[in-house]
Design an enzyme around this catalytic site. Structure first.
Site, PDB file in Angstrom:
ATOM      1  N   ILE A   1       2.982  14.799   8.081  1.00 31.46           N
ATOM      2  CA  ILE A   1       3.611  14.560   6.780  1.00 31.46           C
ATOM      3  C   ILE A   1       4.388  15.782   6.309  1.00 31.46           C
ATOM      4  O   ILE A   1       5.531  15.683   5.845  1.00 31.46           O
ATOM      5  CB  ILE A   1       2.552  14.151   5.737  1.00 31.46           C
ATOM      6  CG1 ILE A   1       1.937  12.808   6.110  1.00 31.46           C
ATOM      7  CG2 ILE A   1       3.162  14.074   4.338  1.00 31.46           C
ATOM      8  CD1 ILE A   1       0.742  12.413   5.260  1.00 31.46           C
TER       9      ILE A   1
ATOM     10  N   GLY B   1       0.538  23.036   5.100  1.00 28.95           N
ATOM     11  CA  GLY B   1       0.064  22.119   6.126  1.00 28.95           C
ATOM     12  C   GLY B   1       1.143  21.797   7.133  1.00 28.95           C
ATOM     13  O   GLY B   1       2.221  21.329   6.769  1.00 28.95           O
TER      14      GLY B   1
ATOM     15  N   HIS C   1      20.980   2.720  33.403  1.00 33.64           N
ATOM     16  CA  HIS C   1      21.706   4.001  33.351  1.00 33.64           C
ATOM     17  C   HIS C   1      23.036   3.773  32.623  1.00 33.64           C
ATOM     18  O   HIS C   1      23.728   2.792  32.876  1.00 33.64           O
ATOM     19  CB  HIS C   1      21.971   4.504  34.765  1.00 33.64           C
ATOM     20  CG  HIS C   1      22.858   5.707  34.811  1.00 33.64           C
ATOM     21  ND1 HIS C   1      22.386   6.976  34.521  1.00 33.64           N
ATOM     22  CD2 HIS C   1      24.189   5.846  35.084  1.00 33.64           C
ATOM     23  CE1 HIS C   1      23.385   7.827  34.635  1.00 33.64           C
ATOM     24  NE2 HIS C   1      24.492   7.168  34.974  1.00 33.64           N
TER      25      HIS C   1
ATOM     26  N   GLY D   1       0.796  -1.222   0.000  1.00 35.82           N
ATOM     27  CA  GLY D   1       0.000   0.000   0.000  1.00 35.82           C
ATOM     28  C   GLY D   1       0.828   1.271   0.000  1.00 35.82           C
ATOM     29  O   GLY D   1       2.025   1.271  -0.316  1.00 35.82           O
TER      30      GLY D   1
ATOM     31  N   VAL E   1      -3.377  29.265   1.652  1.00 39.71           N
ATOM     32  CA  VAL E   1      -2.879  29.375   0.286  1.00 39.71           C
ATOM     33  C   VAL E   1      -4.084  29.484  -0.642  1.00 39.71           C
ATOM     34  O   VAL E   1      -4.984  28.644  -0.603  1.00 39.71           O
ATOM     35  CB  VAL E   1      -2.026  28.158  -0.096  1.00 39.71           C
ATOM     36  CG1 VAL E   1      -1.667  28.187  -1.577  1.00 39.71           C
ATOM     37  CG2 VAL E   1      -0.760  28.113   0.751  1.00 39.71           C
TER      38      VAL E   1
ATOM     39  N   GLY F   1       1.052  19.532   9.559  1.00 41.77           N
ATOM     40  CA  GLY F   1       0.816  18.248  10.192  1.00 41.77           C
ATOM     41  C   GLY F   1       2.039  17.367  10.111  1.00 41.77           C
ATOM     42  O   GLY F   1       3.133  17.811   9.739  1.00 41.77           O
TER      43      GLY F   1
ATOM     44  N   GLY G   1      -7.285   2.034   2.153  1.00 39.13           N
ATOM     45  CA  GLY G   1      -6.456   3.142   2.618  1.00 39.13           C
ATOM     46  C   GLY G   1      -6.956   4.514   2.236  1.00 39.13           C
ATOM     47  O   GLY G   1      -8.161   4.756   2.118  1.00 39.13           O
ATOM     48  N   SER G   2      -6.012   5.420   1.984  1.00 41.01           N
ATOM     49  CA  SER G   2      -6.355   6.812   1.730  1.00 41.01           C
ATOM     50  C   SER G   2      -5.446   7.416   0.678  1.00 41.01           C
ATOM     51  O   SER G   2      -4.422   6.833   0.308  1.00 41.01           O
ATOM     52  CB  SER G   2      -6.258   7.622   3.033  1.00 41.01           C
ATOM     53  OG  SER G   2      -4.939   7.578   3.553  1.00 41.01           O
TER      54      SER G   2
ATOM     55  N   LEU H   1      -3.451   5.939  10.724  1.00 44.60           N
ATOM     56  CA  LEU H   1      -2.134   5.452  11.108  1.00 44.60           C
ATOM     57  C   LEU H   1      -1.991   3.997  10.684  1.00 44.60           C
ATOM     58  O   LEU H   1      -2.926   3.196  10.851  1.00 44.60           O
ATOM     59  CB  LEU H   1      -1.937   5.555  12.624  1.00 44.60           C
ATOM     60  CG  LEU H   1      -1.950   6.972  13.209  1.00 44.60           C
ATOM     61  CD1 LEU H   1      -2.013   6.914  14.730  1.00 44.60           C
ATOM     62  CD2 LEU H   1      -0.736   7.750  12.748  1.00 44.60           C
TER      63      LEU H   1
END
Length: 468
Positions: free
Chosen positions: A186, A182, A447, A41, A239, A184, A146-147, A322
């Site tokens: 991405i 944008g 540590h 994908g 924009v 965000g 998906g998208s 996600l």
């Protein structure tokens, strides 16, 4: 006579391929339909995986140019081999996508390549590139398509100069000036890649803040860090036009609330205003599958649509877009169809911004806790006080833990820092089991590690941190 399957999945992104593998492991006869030549994908082909390859390579380049000398490492003649960097990206993609093909064969999953659509409940039509069609008969169908990148009205995407995330992964040269539309995940990730390689990056965001949906304090601090790295920001700005008729792009912006327009020059404009569910051309309306106002597939608590035998997961349904959320849903529906009790805890899904430093979050933000009227407390620890961070010159950022003031149960956690995306998972595990800040504070941490800052933040929810 067409072959019969227990389950056919349309789309082999993270949700689809994981669903297929889990269903096959549980004894179901599984088919997948993928429009691309390769599986995986958007995530594996043009998203998560290639972007992380470029983020890692560009981060090392920046380290070599800025921090190596402080560590006693002399570097001469440092330069960007962009072709070599893109080859590394492509090799990474090929390795991952061929891995999915191997897993399908290992689990006896039948793969069809072509456009998948629902002919009727129980029937999936596969249309090959040459127009040939065949029908798969299946007891159950899962939509996992998906998208796609969202676009601004009137802005023409050519994937050369005006690009989405897809084109931003394949620029032939480093632009002198890049405008990212944008603020965000991405936009900031890919903006970081090209900024490190030498581009002057300006981020234009309609809202008055970056990383909408993330904790406000985290976003504000992270914006300051990005400014130090050379990012420029125009918030509360929209924009309205991109003129691509000349040698350079002319980008018209104006205040979101209205006002005088301004023109900005750019070599590349990256449109990263979000993603839209990929539900066109799947035969959903014809099959009677209901969509919501954002063209997402409507499902019940068991991922079932209003049509028997048709289910949906991932970016095409409600929830954060996600890959790991889609994967968990893929496992859940596979288990449900196999007669088990598949489940996803949507309150404990981590999110990561893979910049440098990284930003990671799980659970509720301070704003969400406040709006819910919960009496809460906060523990915080800066990486400037962490020994390992000092040794690695990685002191930017902090850990913030939000806990219920009465029960001490951890409600949310937010990290800005090197390796934040790895550190967030101990908090995810803690929250999955209803753990308290004290549980974490009393857990011994090695540590010196960056993760000690997580424990210190948990201590801060109680009597106080030790090293700050």
């Amino acid at each position: 006579m067409s072959e019969q399957f227990d389950l056919t999945i349309i789309g082999t992104g993270p949700g689809g391929y994981v669903c297929a593998i889990r269903a096959a492991q549980l004894g179901l006869k599984v088919a997948v339909v993928e429009k691309r030549k390769t599986h995986g994908g958007t995530c594996l082909n043009i998203g998560c995986i290639p972007s992380k390859a470029l983020l890692h390579a560009s981060e090392l380049y920046e380290e070599a140019g800025h921090n190596f000398s402080k560590l006693g490492i002399a570097v001469e003649g440092l330069n960007v081999d962009l072709a070599g960097m893109l080859k590394h990206k492509d090799d990474t993609v090929n390795s991952n996508t061929s891995g999915i093909e191997f897993l399908f064969k290992k689990n006896k999953i039948t793969a069809f390549h072509g456009w998948g659509s629902i002919e009727a409940p129980g029937k999936v039509k596969v249309t090959a590139d040459d127009g040939a069609t065949q029908t798969i008969e299946s007891k159950n169908i899962v939509i996992a398509t998906g998208s796609d990148s969202a676009n601004l009205p009137g802005i023409e995407i050519d994937e050369k100069r005006v690009v989405t995330s897809t084109g931003a992964l394949d620029l032939e040269t480093v632009p002198e000036k890049m405008i990212v539309v944008g603020a965000g995940v991405i936009g900031l990730e890919l903006g970081s890649v090209w900024s490190r390689l030498g581009a002057e990056v300006t981020v234009v965001e309609f809202l008055d803040r970056i990383l909408p949906g993330m904790d406000g304090e985290v976003a504000k601090n992270f914006q300051r860090t990005l400014k130090k790295q050379g990012f420029k920001f125009k918030l509360s700005t929209k924009v309205t036009n991109v003129d691509n008729s000349g040698d350079s792009l002319k980008v018209t912006v104006e205040p979101a609330a209205g006002g005088d327009a301004e023109e900005l020059d750019a070599d590349v404009v990256l449109v990263a205003i979000g993603r839209t569910p990929y539900t066109k051309g799947l035969g959903l309306e014809e099959a009677g599958v209901e969509l919501d106002e954002r063209r997402r597939v409507k499902i019940d608590n068991h991922y079932k649509t209003n049509v028997d035998g048709i289910y949906a997961i991932g970016d095409v349904v409600v929830g954060p877009m996600l890959a790991h959320k889609a994967e968990d849903e893929g496992v859940a529906i596979a288990e449900i169809l196999a007669g088990q009790a598949g489940h996803v805890n949507y309150d404990v899904i981590p999110g990561v911004v893979y910049t440098s430093p990284e930003v990671a979050s799980v659970g509720k933000t301070e704003e969400e806790v406040k709006d819910a009227g919960i009496d809460y407390k906060i523990g915080k620890f800066q990486f400037t006080a962490n020994g390992r961070a000092k040794a690695m010159l990685s002191t930017d950022g902090f850990v913030k833990i939000i806990a219920d003031k009465n029960t001490d149960r951890v409600l949310g956690a937010h990290i800005v820092g090197k390796g934040a995306g790895e550190m967030i998972h101990e908090l995810a595990v803690l929250m999955e089991f209803g753990g308290s800040a004290e549980d974490l504070a009393r857990t011994c941490h090695a540590h010196p590690t960056m993760s000690e800052a997580v424990r210190e933040a948990a201590l801060g929810c109680g009597d106080g941190t030790i090293h700050m």
